[in-house]
Design a protein around this motif. Structure first.
Motif, mmCIF file in Angstrom:
data_model
loop_
_atom_site.group_PDB
_atom_site.id
_atom_site.type_symbol
_atom_site.label_atom_id
_atom_site.label_comp_id
_atom_site.label_asym_id
_atom_site.label_seq_id
_atom_site.Cartn_x
_atom_site.Cartn_y
_atom_site.Cartn_z
ATOM 1 N N ASN A 17 -11.226 9.859 -0.710
ATOM 2 C CA ASN A 17 -11.739 10.198 -2.971
ATOM 3 C C ASN A 17 -11.927 8.649 -3.576
ATOM 4 N N PHE A 18 -10.279 9.066 -3.780
ATOM 5 C CA PHE A 18 -10.211 7.951 -4.341
ATOM 6 C C PHE A 18 -10.410 6.530 -4.685
ATOM 7 N N ILE A 19 -10.657 5.999 -3.469
ATOM 8 C CA ILE A 19 -11.079 4.978 -2.449
ATOM 9 C C ILE A 19 -12.800 4.666 -3.173
ATOM 10 N N GLU A 20 -13.402 6.111 -2.925
ATOM 11 C CA GLU A 20 -14.610 5.819 -2.196
ATOM 12 C C GLU A 20 -15.532 5.825 -3.584
ATOM 13 N N GLN A 21 -14.704 6.270 -4.887
ATOM 14 C CA GLN A 21 -15.239 6.999 -6.092
ATOM 15 C C GLN A 21 -14.953 5.440 -6.526
ATOM 16 N N THR A 22 -13.825 5.261 -6.426
ATOM 17 C CA THR A 22 -13.701 4.324 -7.390
ATOM 18 C C THR A 22 -14.172 2.167 -7.029
ATOM 19 N N PHE A 23 -14.287 2.547 -5.949
ATOM 20 C CA PHE A 23 -14.513 1.097 -4.329
ATOM 21 C C PHE A 23 -15.627 1.436 -4.670
ATOM 22 N N PRO A 24 -17.068 2.273 -4.754
ATOM 23 C CA PRO A 24 -18.037 2.804 -3.523
ATOM 24 C C PRO A 24 -18.361 1.791 -2.400
ATOM 25 N N ASP A 25 -18.082 0.435 -3.097
ATOM 26 C CA ASP A 25 -19.182 -1.078 -1.888
ATOM 27 C C ASP A 25 -18.005 -1.408 -1.506
ATOM 28 N N ALA A 26 -16.439 -1.480 -1.697
ATOM 29 C CA ALA A 26 -16.107 -2.534 -1.110
ATOM 30 C C ALA A 26 -15.534 -1.788 0.217
ATOM 31 N N LYS A 27 -15.407 -2.686 1.672
ATOM 32 C CA LYS A 27 -15.250 -2.447 2.814
ATOM 33 C C LYS A 27 -13.349 -3.336 3.408
ATOM 34 N N VAL A 28 -12.721 -1.526 3.586
ATOM 35 C CA VAL A 28 -11.166 -1.174 4.148
ATOM 36 C C VAL A 28 -10.811 -2.009 5.146
ATOM 37 N N ALA A 29 -10.102 -3.083 5.247
ATOM 38 C CA ALA A 29 -10.067 -4.061 6.051
ATOM 39 C C ALA A 29 -8.829 -3.295 7.092
ATOM 40 N N PHE A 30 -7.415 -2.916 6.086
ATOM 41 C CA PHE A 30 -6.321 -2.196 6.928
ATOM 42 C C PHE A 30 -5.277 -1.536 6.046
ATOM 43 N N VAL A 31 -5.270 -0.903 6.728
ATOM 44 C CA VAL A 31 -4.413 0.554 6.180
ATOM 45 C C VAL A 31 -2.812 0.777 6.152
ATOM 46 N N GLU A 32 -1.928 0.915 5.233
ATOM 47 C CA GLU A 32 -0.522 0.846 5.517
ATOM 48 C C GLU A 32 -0.290 2.272 5.450
ATOM 49 N N SER A 33 0.359 3.268 5.998
ATOM 50 C CA SER A 33 0.865 4.389 5.162
ATOM 51 C C SER A 33 2.594 4.386 5.447
ATOM 52 N N TYR A 34 3.158 4.632 4.011
ATOM 53 C CA TYR A 34 3.881 4.461 3.990
ATOM 54 C C TYR A 34 4.881 6.521 3.305
ATOM 55 N N PHE A 35 6.220 6.583 3.913
ATOM 56 C CA PHE A 35 6.353 8.094 4.370
ATOM 57 C C PHE A 35 7.593 8.054 2.912
ATOM 58 N N GLY A 36 8.345 8.793 1.815
ATOM 59 C CA GLY A 36 9.416 8.479 1.431
ATOM 60 C C GLY A 36 9.706 9.578 0.780
ATOM 61 N N ILE A 37 10.873 10.273 -0.109
ATOM 62 C CA ILE A 37 11.205 11.468 -0.297
ATOM 63 C C ILE A 37 10.392 12.307 -1.411
ATOM 64 N N PHE A 38 9.160 11.066 -2.337
ATOM 65 C CA PHE A 38 8.448 11.796 -3.747
ATOM 66 C C PHE A 38 6.941 11.856 -2.570
ATOM 67 N N GLY A 39 6.932 11.356 -1.144
ATOM 68 C CA GLY A 39 6.374 12.247 -0.257
ATOM 69 C C GLY A 39 5.185 10.154 0.319
ATOM 70 N N SER A 40 4.082 10.926 0.759
ATOM 71 C CA SER A 40 3.489 9.665 0.661
ATOM 72 C C SER A 40 2.795 8.747 0.252
ATOM 73 N N SER A 41 2.129 7.471 0.541
ATOM 74 C CA SER A 41 1.834 6.705 0.126
ATOM 75 C C SER A 41 0.746 5.853 1.049
ATOM 76 N N TYR A 42 0.054 5.171 0.711
ATOM 77 C CA TYR A 42 -0.612 3.768 1.134
ATOM 78 C C TYR A 42 -0.618 2.768 0.788
ATOM 79 N N GLU A 43 -1.383 1.889 1.442
ATOM 80 C CA GLU A 43 -1.167 0.348 0.508
ATOM 81 C C GLU A 43 -2.652 0.064 1.305
#
Length: 125
Positions: A17-43
């Motif tokens: 939702n954040f990506i689609e609302q903030t960068f509505p015209d952007a095309k995602v090429a690649f996603v990496e997921s990271y898991f840590g003790i404070f939760g997960s995040s994405y690059e």
């Protein structure tokens, strides 16, 4: 910590939702997921070469916008006011949140660190 490549639709709904609302015209090429003790995040890498780091709750941690227009709505008011007054026509290329400060990199190679009270704590050119 190496990230795990995942499909865009495997990201949390909040992050998408954040990506689609903030960068509505952007095309995602690649996603990496990271898991840590404070939760997960994405690059997330866009096809422009720009990147963002976002948590699974949809909070941005880092935004690199060398090619796309930086979404000024994400700037805290104190940073926007400072930049409008001191660097009115200089493009923001990167912003990154840390535990105690926010770092902004401008297209003119100036880096400014702000604490969360809005004070400039470091200026590097």
């Amino acid at each position: 910590w190496a990230g795990k490549p995942i499909a865009y639709n495997e990201m949390s709904q909040e992050a998408r939702n954040f990506i689609e609302q903030t960068f509505p015209d952007a095309k995602v090429a690649f996603v990496e997921s990271y898991f840590g003790i404070f939760g997960s995040s994405y690059e997330v890498s866009f096809n422009t070469g720009d990147e963002i780091k976002v948590t699974n709750t949809g909070e941005w941690k880092e935004i690199s916008c060398e090619f796309m227009t930086f979404p000024e709505s994400l700037l805290p008011d104190y940073i926007k006011t400072y930049l409008d007054s001191n660097f009115p026509n200089v493009k923001i290329e990167k912003i990154e949140k840390y535990k105690k400060y926010v770092e902004v990199e401008l297209a003119n190679n100036i880096e400014i660190k702000f604490n969360y009270e809005g004070k400039v704590i470091e200026f590097d050119n």
